[in-house]
Design a protein around this motif. Structure first.
Motif, PDB file in Angstrom:
ATOM      1  N   THR A   1      10.345  14.977 -12.806  1.00 50.95           N
ATOM      2  CA  THR A   1       9.201  14.936 -11.883  1.00 50.95           C
ATOM      3  C   THR A   1       9.566  14.372 -10.515  1.00 50.95           C
ATOM      4  O   THR A   1       8.768  14.449  -9.582  1.00 50.95           O
ATOM      5  CB  THR A   1       8.067  14.065 -12.463  1.00 50.95           C
ATOM      6  OG1 THR A   1       8.537  12.714 -12.580  1.00 50.95           O
ATOM      7  CG2 THR A   1       7.593  14.590 -13.805  1.00 50.95           C
ATOM      8  N   LYS A   2      10.736  13.753 -10.420  1.00 51.57           N
ATOM      9  CA  LYS A   2      11.214  13.078  -9.203  1.00 51.57           C
ATOM     10  C   LYS A   2      10.356  11.862  -8.838  1.00 51.57           C
ATOM     11  O   LYS A   2      10.398  11.357  -7.726  1.00 51.57           O
ATOM     12  CB  LYS A   2      11.287  14.045  -8.022  1.00 51.57           C
ATOM     13  CG  LYS A   2      12.103  15.288  -8.293  1.00 51.57           C
ATOM     14  CD  LYS A   2      13.219  15.419  -7.321  1.00 51.57           C
ATOM     15  CE  LYS A   2      13.969  16.715  -7.467  1.00 51.57           C
ATOM     16  NZ  LYS A   2      14.967  16.731  -8.476  1.00 51.57           N
ATOM     17  N   ARG A   3       9.580  11.363  -9.791  1.00 49.76           N
ATOM     18  CA  ARG A   3       8.754  10.178  -9.563  1.00 49.76           C
ATOM     19  C   ARG A   3       9.516   8.920  -9.964  1.00 49.76           C
ATOM     20  O   ARG A   3      10.315   8.941 -10.889  1.00 49.76           O
ATOM     21  CB  ARG A   3       7.472  10.256 -10.388  1.00 49.76           C
ATOM     22  CG  ARG A   3       6.520  11.312  -9.920  1.00 49.76           C
ATOM     23  CD  ARG A   3       5.317  11.354 -10.811  1.00 49.76           C
ATOM     24  NE  ARG A   3       4.257  12.142 -10.212  1.00 49.76           N
ATOM     25  CZ  ARG A   3       3.116  12.404 -10.800  1.00 49.76           C
ATOM     26  NH1 ARG A   3       2.883  11.940 -12.022  1.00 49.76           N
ATOM     27  NH2 ARG A   3       2.208  13.111 -10.188  1.00 49.76           N
ATOM     28  N   CYS A   4       9.196   7.815  -9.283  1.00 48.56           N
ATOM     29  CA  CYS A   4       9.793   6.522  -9.599  1.00 48.56           C
ATOM     30  C   CYS A   4       8.699   5.587 -10.115  1.00 48.56           C
ATOM     31  O   CYS A   4       7.566   5.610  -9.625  1.00 48.56           O
ATOM     32  CB  CYS A   4      10.426   5.904  -8.357  1.00 48.56           C
ATOM     33  SG  CYS A   4      11.820   6.830  -7.709  1.00 48.56           S
ATOM     34  N   TYR A   5       9.068   4.775 -11.085  1.00 54.94           N
ATOM     35  CA  TYR A   5       8.149   3.820 -11.690  1.00 54.94           C
ATOM     36  C   TYR A   5       8.783   2.437 -11.605  1.00 54.94           C
ATOM     37  O   TYR A   5       9.815   2.186 -12.212  1.00 54.94           O
ATOM     38  CB  TYR A   5       7.878   4.193 -13.148  1.00 54.94           C
ATOM     39  CG  TYR A   5       7.210   5.534 -13.288  1.00 54.94           C
ATOM     40  CD1 TYR A   5       5.825   5.637 -13.325  1.00 54.94           C
ATOM     41  CD2 TYR A   5       7.964   6.695 -13.366  1.00 54.94           C
ATOM     42  CE1 TYR A   5       5.206   6.870 -13.448  1.00 54.94           C
ATOM     43  CE2 TYR A   5       7.354   7.939 -13.483  1.00 54.94           C
ATOM     44  CZ  TYR A   5       5.973   8.022 -13.531  1.00 54.94           C
ATOM     45  OH  TYR A   5       5.367   9.246 -13.643  1.00 54.94           O
ATOM     46  N   LEU A   6       8.162   1.548 -10.839  1.00 57.78           N
ATOM     47  CA  LEU A   6       8.657   0.196 -10.612  1.00 57.78           C
ATOM     48  C   LEU A   6       7.798  -0.770 -11.423  1.00 57.78           C
ATOM     49  O   LEU A   6       6.581  -0.829 -11.237  1.00 57.78           O
ATOM     50  CB  LEU A   6       8.559  -0.114  -9.117  1.00 57.78           C
ATOM     51  CG  LEU A   6       9.233  -1.344  -8.576  1.00 57.78           C
ATOM     52  CD1 LEU A   6      10.742  -1.274  -8.763  1.00 57.78           C
ATOM     53  CD2 LEU A   6       8.897  -1.514  -7.106  1.00 57.78           C
ATOM     54  N   SER A   7       8.410  -1.505 -12.340  1.00 57.87           N
ATOM     55  CA  SER A   7       7.672  -2.397 -13.238  1.00 57.87           C
ATOM     56  C   SER A   7       7.115  -3.603 -12.486  1.00 57.87           C
ATOM     57  O   SER A   7       7.854  -4.326 -11.816  1.00 57.87           O
ATOM     58  CB  SER A   7       8.593  -2.879 -14.353  1.00 57.87           C
ATOM     59  OG  SER A   7       7.958  -3.882 -15.105  1.00 57.87           O
TER      60      SER A   7
ATOM     61  N   PHE B   1       3.114  -0.325 -14.002  1.00 55.58           N
ATOM     62  CA  PHE B   1       4.087   0.192 -13.038  1.00 55.58           C
ATOM     63  C   PHE B   1       3.437   0.525 -11.701  1.00 55.58           C
ATOM     64  O   PHE B   1       2.250   0.855 -11.632  1.00 55.58           O
ATOM     65  CB  PHE B   1       4.725   1.487 -13.576  1.00 55.58           C
ATOM     66  CG  PHE B   1       5.564   1.292 -14.790  1.00 55.58           C
ATOM     67  CD1 PHE B   1       6.928   1.037 -14.686  1.00 55.58           C
ATOM     68  CD2 PHE B   1       5.006   1.360 -16.053  1.00 55.58           C
ATOM     69  CE1 PHE B   1       7.705   0.857 -15.814  1.00 55.58           C
ATOM     70  CE2 PHE B   1       5.783   1.187 -17.195  1.00 55.58           C
ATOM     71  CZ  PHE B   1       7.132   0.938 -17.069  1.00 55.58           C
ATOM     72  N   TRP B   2       4.269   0.464 -10.659  1.00 58.93           N
ATOM     73  CA  TRP B   2       3.928   1.062  -9.370  1.00 58.93           C
ATOM     74  C   TRP B   2       4.551   2.452  -9.381  1.00 58.93           C
ATOM     75  O   TRP B   2       5.755   2.595  -9.583  1.00 58.93           O
ATOM     76  CB  TRP B   2       4.487   0.254  -8.203  1.00 58.93           C
ATOM     77  CG  TRP B   2       3.892  -1.103  -8.055  1.00 58.93           C
ATOM     78  CD1 TRP B   2       4.553  -2.293  -8.042  1.00 58.93           C
ATOM     79  CD2 TRP B   2       2.509  -1.417  -7.876  1.00 58.93           C
ATOM     80  NE1 TRP B   2       3.667  -3.323  -7.894  1.00 58.93           N
ATOM     81  CE2 TRP B   2       2.400  -2.812  -7.783  1.00 58.93           C
ATOM     82  CE3 TRP B   2       1.339  -0.649  -7.796  1.00 58.93           C
ATOM     83  CZ2 TRP B   2       1.187  -3.456  -7.602  1.00 58.93           C
ATOM     84  CZ3 TRP B   2       0.124  -1.289  -7.622  1.00 58.93           C
ATOM     85  CH2 TRP B   2       0.058  -2.683  -7.527  1.00 58.93           C
ATOM     86  N   LEU B   3       3.734   3.467  -9.188  1.00 57.59           N
ATOM     87  CA  LEU B   3       4.197   4.848  -9.137  1.00 57.59           C
ATOM     88  C   LEU B   3       4.535   5.178  -7.689  1.00 57.59           C
ATOM     89  O   LEU B   3       3.690   5.063  -6.800  1.00 57.59           O
ATOM     90  CB  LEU B   3       3.115   5.804  -9.658  1.00 57.59           C
ATOM     91  CG  LEU B   3       3.331   7.290  -9.404  1.00 57.59           C
ATOM     92  CD1 LEU B   3       4.609   7.782 -10.052  1.00 57.59           C
ATOM     93  CD2 LEU B   3       2.122   8.077  -9.882  1.00 57.59           C
ATOM     94  N   VAL B   4       5.773   5.585  -7.464  1.00 60.31           N
ATOM     95  CA  VAL B   4       6.242   5.973  -6.133  1.00 60.31           C
ATOM     96  C   VAL B   4       6.583   7.462  -6.212  1.00 60.31           C
ATOM     97  O   VAL B   4       7.507   7.849  -6.922  1.00 60.31           O
ATOM     98  CB  VAL B   4       7.466   5.128  -5.708  1.00 60.31           C
ATOM     99  CG1 VAL B   4       7.973   5.561  -4.342  1.00 60.31           C
ATOM    100  CG2 VAL B   4       7.105   3.644  -5.708  1.00 60.31           C
TER     101      VAL B   4
ATOM    102  N   ARG C   1       0.794  -1.236   0.000  1.00 57.30           N
ATOM    103  CA  ARG C   1       0.000   0.000   0.000  1.00 57.30           C
ATOM    104  C   ARG C   1       0.823   1.282   0.000  1.00 57.30           C
ATOM    105  O   ARG C   1       0.377   2.316   0.461  1.00 57.30           O
ATOM    106  CB  ARG C   1      -1.003   0.000   1.171  1.00 57.30           C
ATOM    107  CG  ARG C   1      -2.050  -1.100   1.027  1.00 57.30           C
ATOM    108  CD  ARG C   1      -2.897  -1.292   2.248  1.00 57.30           C
ATOM    109  NE  ARG C   1      -2.183  -1.840   3.398  1.00 57.30           N
ATOM    110  CZ  ARG C   1      -1.787  -3.106   3.530  1.00 57.30           C
ATOM    111  NH1 ARG C   1      -2.013  -3.967   2.585  1.00 57.30           N
ATOM    112  NH2 ARG C   1      -1.165  -3.518   4.621  1.00 57.30           N
ATOM    113  N   GLU C   2       2.042   1.223  -0.528  1.00 58.75           N
ATOM    114  CA  GLU C   2       2.918   2.403  -0.569  1.00 58.75           C
ATOM    115  C   GLU C   2       3.004   3.041  -1.951  1.00 58.75           C
ATOM    116  O   GLU C   2       3.552   4.119  -2.088  1.00 58.75           O
ATOM    117  CB  GLU C   2       4.332   2.022  -0.107  1.00 58.75           C
ATOM    118  CG  GLU C   2       4.426   1.632   1.340  1.00 58.75           C
ATOM    119  CD  GLU C   2       4.262   2.806   2.287  1.00 58.75           C
ATOM    120  OE1 GLU C   2       4.667   3.929   1.929  1.00 58.75           O
ATOM    121  OE2 GLU C   2       3.723   2.595   3.393  1.00 58.75           O
ATOM    122  N   ALA C   3       2.478   2.372  -2.988  1.00 56.92           N
ATOM    123  CA  ALA C   3       2.596   2.895  -4.351  1.00 56.92           C
ATOM    124  C   ALA C   3       1.243   2.801  -5.058  1.00 56.92           C
ATOM    125  O   ALA C   3       0.391   1.994  -4.694  1.00 56.92           O
ATOM    126  CB  ALA C   3       3.643   2.103  -5.130  1.00 56.92           C
ATOM    127  N   SER C   4       1.081   3.637  -6.066  1.00 53.89           N
ATOM    128  CA  SER C   4      -0.143   3.654  -6.860  1.00 53.89           C
ATOM    129  C   SER C   4       0.103   2.958  -8.200  1.00 53.89           C
ATOM    130  O   SER C   4       1.173   3.098  -8.786  1.00 53.89           O
ATOM    131  CB  SER C   4      -0.585   5.087  -7.144  1.00 53.89           C
ATOM    132  OG  SER C   4      -0.791   5.780  -5.934  1.00 53.89           O
TER     133      SER C   4
END
Length: 122
Positions: A107-113, A66-69, A33-36
């Motif tokens: 954007t300083k966003r992270c995308y985790l596949s 992706f999980w958007l962090v 529940r930490e990423a969208s």
């Protein structure tokens, strides 16, 4: 079975339902529940590159899920590559395998596949 069908069990209220771990060393990368969840089409280098003495280019694949962090400090364990075209690629901080996603510098966003990690119940 499509990737979408495989990933449906991992998404709950548009968030990661379970912990996210490295598929190679099982290191915890992200708590539940930490990423969208987000969908986009992005070319990311393959985790294993084919040796080709004729070319210096990287072999890539197109990823969609992706999980958007929003904040890189949300990760439990993640490493960053050198900057390439405005991005840093994400790797496991323990075994350094990857890339498992990317960090967008603008954007300083992270995308985790979702495809490059494993999901384990919290």
């Amino acid at each position: 079975m499509t990737d979408e069908a495989n990933f449906a069990d991992q998404i709950e209220n548009e968030k990661n339902r379970t912990n996210v771990r490295c598929q190679f060393c099982n290191s915890l990368m992200l708590k539940a529940r930490e990423a969208s969840y987000c969908e986009q089409e992005v070319n990311v280098p393959l985790m294993v590159q084919k040796k080709d003495s004729k070319s210096d280019s990287l072999n890539t694949e197109t990823l969609h899920h992706f999980w958007l962090v929003e904040d890189m400090m949300t990760f439990e364990n993640i490493g960053f590559s050198h900057t390439v075209d405005g991005r840093k690629f994400l790797v496991c901080a323990d075994c350094e395998r990857g890339p498992v996603g990317y960090h967008e510098l603008s954007t300083k966003r992270c995308y985790l596949s979702l495809k490059r990690v494993v999901h384990v119940d919290a």
